[in-house]
Design an enzyme around this catalytic site. Structure first.
Site, PDB file in Angstrom:
ATOM      1  N   ALA A  65      -5.659   7.814   4.837  1.00 14.16           N
ATOM      2  CA  ALA A  65      -6.949   7.144   4.706  1.00 14.16           C
ATOM      3  C   ALA A  65      -6.700   5.755   4.144  1.00 14.16           C
ATOM      4  O   ALA A  65      -5.717   5.534   3.428  1.00 14.16           O
ATOM      5  CB  ALA A  65      -7.842   7.943   3.764  1.00 14.16           C
ATOM      6  N   GLY A 108      -4.577  11.469   5.284  1.00  8.67           N
ATOM      7  CA  GLY A 108      -5.607  11.724   6.306  1.00  8.67           C
ATOM      8  C   GLY A 108      -5.035  11.708   7.714  1.00  8.67           C
ATOM      9  O   GLY A 108      -5.581  12.350   8.620  1.00  8.67           O
ATOM     10  N   GLU A 131      -1.207  12.172  -1.410  1.00  5.15           N
ATOM     11  CA  GLU A 131      -2.415  11.854  -2.194  1.00  5.15           C
ATOM     12  C   GLU A 131      -2.243  12.059  -3.687  1.00  5.15           C
ATOM     13  O   GLU A 131      -2.846  11.358  -4.497  1.00  5.15           O
ATOM     14  CB  GLU A 131      -3.605  12.701  -1.713  1.00  5.15           C
ATOM     15  CG  GLU A 131      -4.139  12.322  -0.336  1.00  5.15           C
ATOM     16  CD  GLU A 131      -3.511  13.096   0.805  1.00  5.15           C
ATOM     17  OE1 GLU A 131      -2.384  13.609   0.620  1.00  5.15           O
ATOM     18  OE2 GLU A 131      -4.129  13.173   1.881  1.00  5.15           O
TER      19      GLU A 131
HETATM   20  N1  COA Z   1      -4.256   2.408   3.208  1.00  2.29           N
HETATM   21  C1  COA Z   1      -4.359   1.075   3.254  1.00  2.29           C
HETATM   22  N2  COA Z   1      -3.370   0.243   3.639  1.00  2.29           N
HETATM   23  C2  COA Z   1      -2.217   0.816   4.015  1.00  2.29           C
HETATM   24  C3  COA Z   1      -2.025   2.205   3.986  1.00  2.29           C
HETATM   25  C4  COA Z   1      -3.112   3.013   3.572  1.00  2.29           C
HETATM   26  N3  COA Z   1      -3.043   4.344   3.548  1.00  2.29           N
HETATM   27  N4  COA Z   1      -0.758   2.466   4.375  1.00  2.29           N
HETATM   28  C5  COA Z   1      -0.196   1.289   4.656  1.00  2.29           C
HETATM   29  N5  COA Z   1      -1.062   0.291   4.435  1.00  2.29           N
HETATM   30  C6  COA Z   1      -0.855  -1.134   4.617  1.00  2.29           C
HETATM   31  C7  COA Z   1      -0.023  -1.739   3.467  1.00  2.29           C
HETATM   32  O1  COA Z   1      -0.858  -2.032   2.372  1.00  2.29           O
HETATM   33  C8  COA Z   1       0.538  -2.964   4.142  1.00  2.29           C
HETATM   34  O2  COA Z   1      -0.465  -3.967   4.180  1.00  2.29           O
HETATM   35  P1  COA Z   1      -0.060  -5.520   3.861  1.00  2.29           P
HETATM   36  O3  COA Z   1       0.887  -5.882   4.969  1.00  2.29           O
HETATM   37  O4  COA Z   1      -1.366  -6.227   3.936  1.00  2.29           O
HETATM   38  O5  COA Z   1       0.592  -5.505   2.517  1.00  2.29           O
HETATM   39  C9  COA Z   1       0.777  -2.526   5.567  1.00  2.29           C
HETATM   40  O6  COA Z   1      -0.036  -1.376   5.753  1.00  2.29           O
HETATM   41  C10 COA Z   1       2.215  -2.145   5.829  1.00  2.29           C
HETATM   42  O7  COA Z   1       2.567  -1.154   4.871  1.00  2.29           O
HETATM   43  P2  COA Z   1       3.843  -1.276   3.914  1.00  2.29           P
HETATM   44  O8  COA Z   1       3.557  -0.475   2.693  1.00  2.29           O
HETATM   45  O9  COA Z   1       4.204  -2.694   3.702  1.00  2.29           O
HETATM   46  O10 COA Z   1       4.947  -0.579   4.813  1.00  2.29           O
HETATM   47  P3  COA Z   1       6.238   0.176   4.315  1.00  2.29           P
HETATM   48  O11 COA Z   1       7.018   0.457   5.553  1.00  2.29           O
HETATM   49  O12 COA Z   1       6.910  -0.546   3.221  1.00  2.29           O
HETATM   50  O13 COA Z   1       5.719   1.554   3.694  1.00  2.29           O
HETATM   51  C11 COA Z   1       4.394   3.578   3.641  1.00  2.29           C
HETATM   52  C12 COA Z   1       5.085   2.501   4.522  1.00  2.29           C
HETATM   53  C13 COA Z   1       3.635   4.501   4.600  1.00  2.29           C
HETATM   54  C14 COA Z   1       5.459   4.383   2.870  1.00  2.29           C
HETATM   55  C15 COA Z   1       3.433   2.910   2.639  1.00  2.29           C
HETATM   56  O14 COA Z   1       2.626   1.992   3.347  1.00  2.29           O
HETATM   57  C16 COA Z   1       2.522   3.874   1.954  1.00  2.29           C
HETATM   58  O15 COA Z   1       2.945   4.538   1.010  1.00  2.29           O
HETATM   59  N6  COA Z   1       1.237   3.945   2.369  1.00  2.29           N
HETATM   60  C17 COA Z   1       0.251   4.783   1.723  1.00  2.29           C
HETATM   61  C18 COA Z   1       0.423   6.232   2.103  1.00  2.29           C
HETATM   62  C19 COA Z   1      -0.611   7.092   1.418  1.00  2.29           C
HETATM   63  O16 COA Z   1      -0.640   7.206   0.213  1.00  2.29           O
HETATM   64  N7  COA Z   1      -1.459   7.726   2.212  1.00  2.29           N
HETATM   65  C20 COA Z   1      -2.499   8.587   1.727  1.00  2.29           C
HETATM   66  C21 COA Z   1      -3.736   7.839   1.495  1.00  2.29           C
HETATM   67  S1  COA Z   1      -5.048   8.872   0.889  1.00  2.29           S
END
Ligand code: COA
Length: 256
Positions: A65, A108, A131
């Protein structure tokens, strides 16, 4: 229908939804999930569609999400942000639904995939429920659907620790049905074609009965199975399927 955050295409009775917010790794916001819900309604209403495939970009399925609009929500607003209605509608779609997963399917995104009937993953897929690291737990069906697929202990491990698993582990857990090298979409579409060839009423009844029984006691499920099974003897495809067998020829199913 034109959407902002998803793409919907239909070809040869197979609908394909692409999650399309690649800049944020397809993070699911309300608008995107409400578009998905709308697409599910359209597909339900279109009796000619036999199978749905959902994929992300080639790089990622969905990294969860969208955290940005969630950060300051109060409980009532969180309830509005919750994706359950859309994901339940997806699970209730009478036709089979296949998720083609590359890269991240987290939070999500994983819950969306859990509401599908099959999950086909690329070797690089990473699946998880992170989460807990945000001070919440999966709230779009994850605590209920994940244990049914992987067992209670493995689901607790994934949800309590918030650690991702790779595609091979997901296969071993029963969370993923097949792992492929590279893009999983061709494999998902090949499975969709096989499913689209099956007699629609029998296939849809089978899905309904299996999903119904999954949340109920054995005898209640078996009663429902008997009702739906006997109903199939009103269909042309049942007559054709059995007649074709007896006449030693390929059945010509009409979806009636
Ligand atoms: N919500 C909002 N933005 C998100 C997102 C999420 N769930 N997952 C990734 N993004 C965004 C990042 O903020 C980033 O935006 P920016 O370029 O404006 O900074 C972009 O997507 C790329 O993500 P980034 O974190 O730079 O990529 P990465 O390869 O270093 O890491 C993940 C990938 C998936 C490990 C990391 O993005 C992450 O931990 N995301 C959240 C996962 C999560 O907690 N999901 C459950 C949500 S309830």
């Amino acid at each position: 229908m034109k959407y902002n955050h998803i793409l919907l295409a239909v070809e040869k009775a197979i609908a394909h939804i692409v999650l399309n917010r690649p800049k944020v790794l397809n993070a699911l916001n309300r608008e995107m999930v409400s578009e998905l819900h709308d697409a599910v309604r359209q597909i339900t209403a279109d009796g000619a569609i036999r199978v749905l495939v959902i994929s992300g970009s080639e790089k990622n399925f969905a990294a969860g999400a969208d955290i940005a609009p969630m950060a300051d929500l109060a409980p009532a607003q969180a309830s509005e942000f919750c994706f359950n209605r859309a994901f339940n509608a997806l699970e209730d779609l009478p036709i089979p639904v296949i998720a083609a997963i590359s890269g991240y399917a987290l939070g999500g995104g994983l819950e969306l995939a859990l509401a599908c009937d099959f999950r086909i993953c690329s070797e690089d897929a990473k699946l998880g429920s992170p989460e807990i690291k945000l001070g919440i737990f999966p709230g779009a069906g994850g605590t209920q659907r994940l244990p049914k697929l992987v067992g209670i202990s493995r689901a607790k491990e994934m949800i309590f620790l918030g650690r991702n698993i790779d595609a091979r582990t997901a296969l071993e857990y029963g969370l993923c049905d097949k792992v492929v090298q590279g893009d999983p979409l061709p494999e998902a579409l090949a499975l969709a074609e096989q499913l689209a060839d099956r007699p629609a009423a029998a296939l849809q009844s089978a899905k309904r009965v299996i999903n119904y029984g999954a949340g109920r006691d054995l005898r209640t499920g078996i009663e429902f199975e008997e009702e739906r099974w006997t109903d199939l003897f009103t269909t042309e495809d049942q007559k054709e399927g059995m007649k074709a067998f007896l006449e030693k020829r390929k059945p010509n199913f009409k979806g009636k």
